[in-house]
Every structure is written in structure tokens, then in C-alpha cells.
Design a protein around this motif. Structure first.
Motif, PDB file in Angstrom:
ATOM      1  N   LYS A 204       0.818  -1.215   0.000  1.00 24.44           N
ATOM      2  CA  LYS A 204       0.000   0.000   0.000  1.00 24.44           C
ATOM      3  C   LYS A 204       0.854   1.269   0.000  1.00 24.44           C
ATOM      4  O   LYS A 204       0.348   2.354  -0.243  1.00 24.44           O
ATOM      5  N   ASP A 205       2.130   1.119   0.293  1.00 22.43           N
ATOM      6  CA  ASP A 205       3.062   2.247   0.271  1.00 22.43           C
ATOM      7  C   ASP A 205       4.237   1.878  -0.616  1.00 22.43           C
ATOM      8  O   ASP A 205       5.163   1.182  -0.193  1.00 22.43           O
ATOM      9  N   GLU A 206       4.204   2.316  -1.855  1.00 19.61           N
ATOM     10  CA  GLU A 206       5.212   1.909  -2.838  1.00 19.61           C
ATOM     11  C   GLU A 206       6.617   2.362  -2.475  1.00 19.61           C
ATOM     12  O   GLU A 206       7.600   1.838  -3.014  1.00 19.61           O
ATOM     13  N   GLN A 207       6.740   3.327  -1.578  1.00 21.60           N
ATOM     14  CA  GLN A 207       8.057   3.835  -1.190  1.00 21.60           C
ATOM     15  C   GLN A 207       8.584   3.219   0.109  1.00 21.60           C
ATOM     16  O   GLN A 207       9.651   3.593   0.577  1.00 21.60           O
ATOM     17  N   ALA A 208       7.834   2.270   0.678  1.00 17.10           N
ATOM     18  CA  ALA A 208       8.210   1.718   1.983  1.00 17.10           C
ATOM     19  C   ALA A 208       9.590   1.070   1.979  1.00 17.10           C
ATOM     20  O   ALA A 208      10.292   1.075   2.994  1.00 17.10           O
ATOM     21  N   LEU A 209       9.994   0.502   0.846  1.00 14.90           N
ATOM     22  CA  LEU A 209      11.283  -0.191   0.769  1.00 14.90           C
ATOM     23  C   LEU A 209      12.256   0.473  -0.194  1.00 14.90           C
ATOM     24  O   LEU A 209      13.312  -0.073  -0.495  1.00 14.90           O
ATOM     25  N   ALA A 210      11.910   1.666  -0.664  1.00 16.66           N
ATOM     26  CA  ALA A 210      12.754   2.332  -1.664  1.00 16.66           C
ATOM     27  C   ALA A 210      14.099   2.758  -1.089  1.00 16.66           C
ATOM     28  O   ALA A 210      15.140   2.650  -1.752  1.00 16.66           O
ATOM     29  N   ASN A 211      14.083   3.234   0.151  1.00 14.82           N
ATOM     30  CA  ASN A 211      15.323   3.755   0.769  1.00 14.82           C
ATOM     31  C   ASN A 211      15.695   2.954   2.016  1.00 14.82           C
ATOM     32  O   ASN A 211      16.168   3.502   3.008  1.00 14.82           O
ATOM     33  N   TRP A 212      15.486   1.664   1.932  1.00 15.16           N
ATOM     34  CA  TRP A 212      15.737   0.781   3.081  1.00 15.16           C
ATOM     35  C   TRP A 212      17.204   0.860   3.503  1.00 15.16           C
ATOM     36  O   TRP A 212      18.119   0.907   2.671  1.00 15.16           O
ATOM     37  N   ASP A 213      17.417   0.880   4.840  1.00 18.16           N
ATOM     38  CA  ASP A 213      18.775   1.009   5.389  1.00 18.16           C
ATOM     39  C   ASP A 213      18.884   0.121   6.616  1.00 18.16           C
ATOM     40  O   ASP A 213      18.085   0.244   7.558  1.00 18.16           O
ATOM     41  N   ILE A 214      19.843  -0.768   6.660  1.00 16.30           N
ATOM     42  CA  ILE A 214      20.016  -1.684   7.787  1.00 16.30           C
ATOM     43  C   ILE A 214      20.281  -0.934   9.091  1.00 16.30           C
ATOM     44  O   ILE A 214      19.892  -1.393  10.171  1.00 16.30           O
ATOM     45  N   ASN A 215      20.889   0.227   9.006  1.00 14.26           N
ATOM     46  CA  ASN A 215      21.145   0.996  10.224  1.00 14.26           C
ATOM     47  C   ASN A 215      19.844   1.482  10.853  1.00 14.26           C
ATOM     48  O   ASN A 215      19.719   1.532  12.084  1.00 14.26           O
ATOM     49  N   ASN A 216      18.874   1.826  10.024  1.00  9.73           N
ATOM     50  CA  ASN A 216      17.565   2.214  10.558  1.00  9.73           C
ATOM     51  C   ASN A 216      16.877   1.030  11.218  1.00  9.73           C
ATOM     52  O   ASN A 216      16.213   1.170  12.245  1.00  9.73           O
ATOM     53  N   VAL A 217      17.041  -0.136  10.638  1.00 15.40           N
ATOM     54  CA  VAL A 217      16.459  -1.361  11.210  1.00 15.40           C
ATOM     55  C   VAL A 217      17.050  -1.625  12.590  1.00 15.40           C
ATOM     56  O   VAL A 217      16.338  -1.915  13.561  1.00 15.40           O
ATOM     57  N   ARG A 218      18.364  -1.522  12.702  1.00 15.61           N
ATOM     58  CA  ARG A 218      19.035  -1.798  13.986  1.00 15.61           C
ATOM     59  C   ARG A 218      18.668  -0.760  15.037  1.00 15.61           C
ATOM     60  O   ARG A 218      18.476  -1.087  16.216  1.00 15.61           O
ATOM     61  N   SER A 219      18.543   0.501  14.622  1.00 14.28           N
ATOM     62  CA  SER A 219      18.147   1.554  15.551  1.00 14.28           C
ATOM     63  C   SER A 219      16.731   1.323  16.061  1.00 14.28           C
ATOM     64  O   SER A 219      16.460   1.467  17.261  1.00 14.28           O
ATOM     65  N   MET A 220      15.817   0.950  15.168  1.00 17.24           N
ATOM     66  CA  MET A 220      14.444   0.675  15.565  1.00 17.24           C
ATOM     67  C   MET A 220      14.380  -0.520  16.509  1.00 17.24           C
ATOM     68  O   MET A 220      13.614  -0.543  17.472  1.00 17.24           O
ATOM     69  N   SER A 221      15.230  -1.502  16.263  1.00 15.39           N
ATOM     70  CA  SER A 221      15.263  -2.697  17.106  1.00 15.39           C
ATOM     71  C   SER A 221      15.627  -2.358  18.551  1.00 15.39           C
ATOM     72  O   SER A 221      15.077  -2.933  19.497  1.00 15.39           O
ATOM     73  N   GLU A 222      16.545  -1.423  18.743  1.00 19.33           N
ATOM     74  CA  GLU A 222      16.919  -1.032  20.103  1.00 19.33           C
ATOM     75  C   GLU A 222      15.746  -0.386  20.844  1.00 19.33           C
ATOM     76  O   GLU A 222      15.525  -0.638  22.032  1.00 19.33           O
ATOM     77  N   LEU A 223      14.979   0.453  20.142  1.00 16.04           N
ATOM     78  CA  LEU A 223      13.784   1.053  20.743  1.00 16.04           C
ATOM     79  C   LEU A 223      12.770  -0.029  21.085  1.00 16.04           C
ATOM     80  O   LEU A 223      12.171  -0.019  22.174  1.00 16.04           O
ATOM     81  N   GLN A 224      12.570  -0.974  20.180  1.00 15.97           N
ATOM     82  CA  GLN A 224      11.592  -2.038  20.411  1.00 15.97           C
ATOM     83  C   GLN A 224      11.969  -2.887  21.623  1.00 15.97           C
ATOM     84  O   GLN A 224      11.086  -3.320  22.383  1.00 15.97           O
ATOM     85  N   LYS A 225      13.247  -3.113  21.824  1.00 10.57           N
ATOM     86  CA  LYS A 225      13.692  -3.883  22.992  1.00 10.57           C
ATOM     87  C   LYS A 225      13.354  -3.154  24.295  1.00 10.57           C
ATOM     88  O   LYS A 225      12.934  -3.773  25.274  1.00 10.57           O
ATOM     89  N   GLU A 226      13.529  -1.853  24.286  1.00 12.39           N
ATOM     90  CA  GLU A 226      13.175  -1.083  25.478  1.00 12.39           C
ATOM     91  C   GLU A 226      11.668  -1.118  25.725  1.00 12.39           C
ATOM     92  O   GLU A 226      11.215  -1.231  26.870  1.00 12.39           O
ATOM     93  N   LEU A 227      10.895  -1.034  24.658  1.00 13.18           N
ATOM     94  CA  LEU A 227       9.438  -1.053  24.798  1.00 13.18           C
ATOM     95  C   LEU A 227       8.933  -2.403  25.302  1.00 13.18           C
ATOM     96  O   LEU A 227       8.045  -2.458  26.162  1.00 13.18           O
TER      97      LEU A 227
END
Length: 490
Positions: A204-227
Motif C-alpha cells: 500500500k506504500d510503494e516507497q516503503a522499501l525504496a530507501n531501506w537502510d540496515i542501520n535504521n532497522v538496527r536503531s528501531m530494534s533497540e527502541l523495540q527492545k526497550e518497549l
């Protein structure tokens, strides 16, 4: 066509289980997403909503994990772009919700005992799809705290809570990482539909994976662990925690769950989801989680994990007496003598709920009367709640006046002062127009009336004999409200 980063393709290829083909996954990501809707059981039944779609010429396909949800077949005609202005949607009978996002609440309530004292937390609630689904399936039992960090999304969350008739929900605007410290072992069940990279939303969002970056994934993962740690701390022993995302990478899914299991190895156990619905085993991971790829059930990508906190729950008393609010008071005997008979006019006996009534100072020397559930005062001692309760009426120099929220939330209790509208009249009501009557009528003794459509309350009007003066709040007016789906298809 969706733009998919080559970095993402190389990343996800290494993580795919053997039974998932990369080619099929990428092909699915390029297909348009099927539209899906869910019946709100507080306002209608699944069969009634189904009938309205089929009457408009749509075929419906059942969603395997949600009895009240279905995909809408648009092969013969598309759904209107502005389906949010369709009367059953405005009335809260249906919720436009992606099918896979209906999974987390299903997992949360699976084999869970619910009663009037159950306490739920939706830790990242906006726009309200899962909060409203939870209230719908529990029939407004217990207490739901709907939390949202983003201030810009709170308004939409509050609108959906009112539209769908939730009686038992309190809103909080805070960082979810605060709950573990502020409400330790308080909630019976917690849903953490965590902020994530959104890799599964590419259909539904054609740009969701256009600028994918592993560093953003790892940063989000740290927040999710705290949550997830905060959520677990806020959970009672014996309680249920469901963690979910709309993303695909292990870093934001299995690795976050692994962090929880390693942090509390003696206190947490996984509740496998392989029997949650028919064919769930097609999406089950080796740990017992659900990893729904877009190519499996032809929907968005989604991840769901369910946990139980081991041990026995011990009810803790709040640090301070739970009988007081800083800005609310109990109604006086004189006020009660005015309030209870007033609601009798509408055929609702408010007397049994007197202990749940509170008074708040309103604007221009008015007094607001609120109905606030018994569980909320205790919670208010632990957390700053932003919105809670149902605003029943305002008291001013002219006397009491019922409020819109009371009608949309509690209108099913009202049996008198009811005026049923036609489809055309109901559309005009939502457009903010007065309703002119075919022939002048003798106004009822009390001029305030509840207008309904298909026995569902819409709001308040004043009966003036030859017309109904529209009292719909201005912010709820929809200039393009319509009643027939088939007439507004694209």
C-alpha cells in the motif's frame, strides 16, 4: 510499481525460511493490496454488515483469523475512495483495517478470560484499529488504556474511540517506555504493536522499501527492545503480552523477542500460535511466532508473538487513595435530583450508575457531568491520563443538555425521544443540514431528540415541529456523507 531497495532484497533473502520463495515474495509485494473491513460488534453484527456490502454488489471473502472481518472483492466494481464518508462507517459499524493487522488482538484474546475488572494496555494505539477491535470483542468489559506517543495522532485515535462506541477506554499521551516503572504488574494483558520499519506495508506504500537502510532497522530494534521490557514489567504475573510489527526483518521481530526471553529467562514463556487459526502453521516460526509474508495469505507482511508472564498475581494497592481526582468532584444531591430524571426522559435509568458520576468545571460557568468507570480512579493515581470517561451532559443556567458522546457511546440504552431517519436524511444530518419534516408535527414535550438510522444513534437534534435542527458537532460534519456504496464507486 513498488520501489524495492536491492540492499533489502539481499538482506531478506538471507533470512527467508526454506518454504518462502524470494521470487514469490517480491512478486506479491508488487500486487495491489486487497481491501478489508471489520464489523464493530458494539454497533452491528457481522451478518448485518455483510448484507450491506452484498446489497451494493460486492462479493466478500472471509478472513481466516477474524470472524468479523472480510476481504472485499473489487473485481466487478471498486470501493469508493471516500468510503470513510459512508454512513455505516461514520456510525462506527465498520472499521477499514488491513487483514493481517487483525491478528494481534486475536492472539491477545485467545483463550483469555475477560471480566469487568480486566485491565488492558494498547501501548502504541493510534489510529485505533486494535483498540476498537479489542473493545468490540470484549463487549466493553474491563478497562483499556490506549497510549500514543505522537500528539498529532491522538485526535484521530480519540475520534475512532468515540465513533465506535467505546465506553471503557482511557487515553494516555506518553512514551511507552514509562509504563514499566509507573504501573508495575498492573495490566492483565498488553498489546505492543511496536513502531517499526514497515517493510510489510509495501503493497500500500510503494516507497516503503525504496530507501531501506540496515542501520535504521538496527536503531528501531533497540527502541523495540526497550518497549517490550517496559511492557513486560507492567504486566501482571499470569498475564498475556503480545508483541507485533508490520515488518519482516528478524532484527525487529525474533531478535526483540529473544531479548525479552534472555532478560527474564525464569519469568516468561512463549505461547505458540500454530493453532490460532486454520492454516496458521504456514506462517509459524520455529519459536512459535507468526511471520506472515505477503506471499502467504495475500495480505500485508506482519509478525506476531505471544508471551505469558509466569508467577502468581498479587493485587497491589495504589500508593494514594483512589477515590479522588484533582479536577473532578462528586455530584451534589441537588445535581443528582436534576440529572437522573433528565435521563429518564430518554428512557435510561442512570440511578444504578450514580457512583460513577463525576462533575468537571466547564466553560462559561457550566458544569460537565461525566460517567467514569470504577477502574479509572485507581489508575489515575498511577498515571496522568489525558482523556477518559464519557461526557454525559452539561449543566448551565438553562438546565441540563445531553452531549454527543453520550449518544454515540450509550445511545443503545435510550428508548424514548427517538426519531428514525431515512438514508437520505441521515446523509444530510452528517452534512450538518437541518432535517425538514414532510408535514409539521407536534413537538414532543422535550424538544431534544436522538436521531437514529437503522436503529443506530447518530446524534442530537432539536424538534421544532416542521424540522429537526441539527446539533451535530461542527468538527464531525462530513460534506460528502453518503448512504449507498454502489452509487459512489470509483
Amino acid at each position: 510499481m513498488a520501489q524495492i531497495s536491492q540492499h533489502f532484497i539481499e538482506h531478506i533473502e538471507k533470512q527467508l525460511p526454506q518454504h518462502i520463495s524470494l521470487e514469490e515474495l517480491l512478486a506479491a509485494c508488487q500486487r495491489p493490496l486487497r481491501k478489508s473491513v471489520r464489523a464493530n460488534l458494539l454497533k452491528t453484527t457481522t451478518s448485518e454488515l455483510r448484507d450491506q456490502f452484498e446489497k451494493a454488489g460486492y462479493s466478500l471473502l472471509p478472513i481466516p483469523w477474524c470472524d468479523e472481518g472480510f476481504w472485499v472483492d473489487e473485481s466487478t466494481q471498486p470501493l469508493p475512495d471516500n468510503i470513510g464518508n459512508w454512513l455505516p462507517h461514520l456510525q462506527g459499524q465498520c472499521y477499514i483495517q488491513e487483514a493481517s493487522s487483525m491478528l494481534p488482538v486475536k492472539a491477545l484474546l485467545h483463550d483469555l478470560e475477560v471480566n469487568d475488572h480486566s485491565k488492558f494496555l494498547d501501548m502504541a494505539a493510534a489510529p485505533g484499529s486494535k483498540t476498537t477491535q479489542l473493545a468490540s470483542l470484549t463487549h466493553n468489559q474491563g478497562l483499556i488504556v490506549a497510549n500514543e506517543l505522537s500528539s498529532t495522532r491522538l485526535k484521530g485515535l480519540y475520534y475512532n474511540i468515540q465513533r465506535c462506541g467505546l465506553e471503557n477506554t482511557a487515553l494516555r499521551h506518553a512514551d511507552g517506555r514509562q509504563f514499566g516503572q509507573q504501573t508495575p504488574e498492573f495490566f492483565d494483558a498488553i498489546l505492543l504493536d511496536a513502531p517499526c520499519g514497515g517493510e510489510g506495508t509495501v503493497r500500500k506504500d510503494e516507497q516503503a522499501l525504496a530507501n531501506w537502510d540496515i542501520n535504521n532497522v538496527r536503531s528501531m530494534s533497540e527502541l523495540q527492545k526497550e518497549l517490550i521490557v517496559s511492557a513486560f514489567k507492567a504486566l501482571k504475573p499470569g498475564g498475556r503480552l503480545v508483541y507485533s510489527t508490520c515488518t519482516l526483518s528478524r532484527e525487529e521481530n525474533q531478535d526483540v523477542c529473544k531479548h525479552l526471553l534472555m532478560t527474564y529467562p525464569e519469568q516468561v514463556t512463549v505461547k505458540p500460535l500454530n493453532t490460532l487459526f486454520t492454516n496458521a502453521d504456514q506462517a509459524i516460526t520455529e519459536e512459535g511466532y507468526l511471520q506472515v509474508y505477503p506471499s502467504i495469505f495475500d495480505c500485508e507482511g506482519f509478525f506476531v508473538a505471544s508471551f505469558e508472564k509466569l508467577g502468581k498475581s498479587v493485587e497491589k494497592e495504589p500508593a494514594e487513595p483512589a477515590s479522588k481526582f484533582t479536577h473532578l468532584t462528586k455530584p451534589s444531591a441537588k445535581q443528582l435530583e436534576m440529572i437522573v430524571p433528565y435521563f429518564n426522559i430518554f428512557g435510561w435509568d442512570l440511578a444504578p450508575l450514580q457512583d460513577e458520576l463525576w462533575v468537571k468545571k466547564g466553560k462559561a460557568n457550566t458544569q460537565e457531568i461525566w460517567l467514569i468507570g470504577k477502574e479509572i480512579p485507581a489508575l489515575n493515581q498511577r498515571l496522568k491520563l489525558n482523556r477518559f470517561g464519557v461526557k454525559l451532559l452539561e449543566l448551565n443556567k438553562h438546565g441540563p443538555k445531553i452531549q454527543h458522546q453520550a449518544i454515540t457511546t450509550l445511545g443503545h440504552h435510550f428508548t424514548q425521544q427517538i426519531v428514525e431517519l431515512t438514508a437520505q436524511q441521515a446523509s444530510e444530518y452528517y452534512q450538518g443540514k437541518d432535517i425538514f419534516l414532510p408535514a409539521p408535527e407536534e413537538p414532543p414535550k422535550h424538544k431534544e431528540v436522538i436521531v437514529t438510522y437503522q436503529q443506530n444513534p447518530l446524534g442530537l437534534a432539536k424538534h421544532l415541529g416542521n424540522k429537526l435542527k441539527n446539533n451535530l458537532p461542527r468538527e464531525l460534519v462530513r460534506d460528502k456523507a453518503f448512504s449507498e456504496l454502489s452509487d459512489h464507486a470509483r
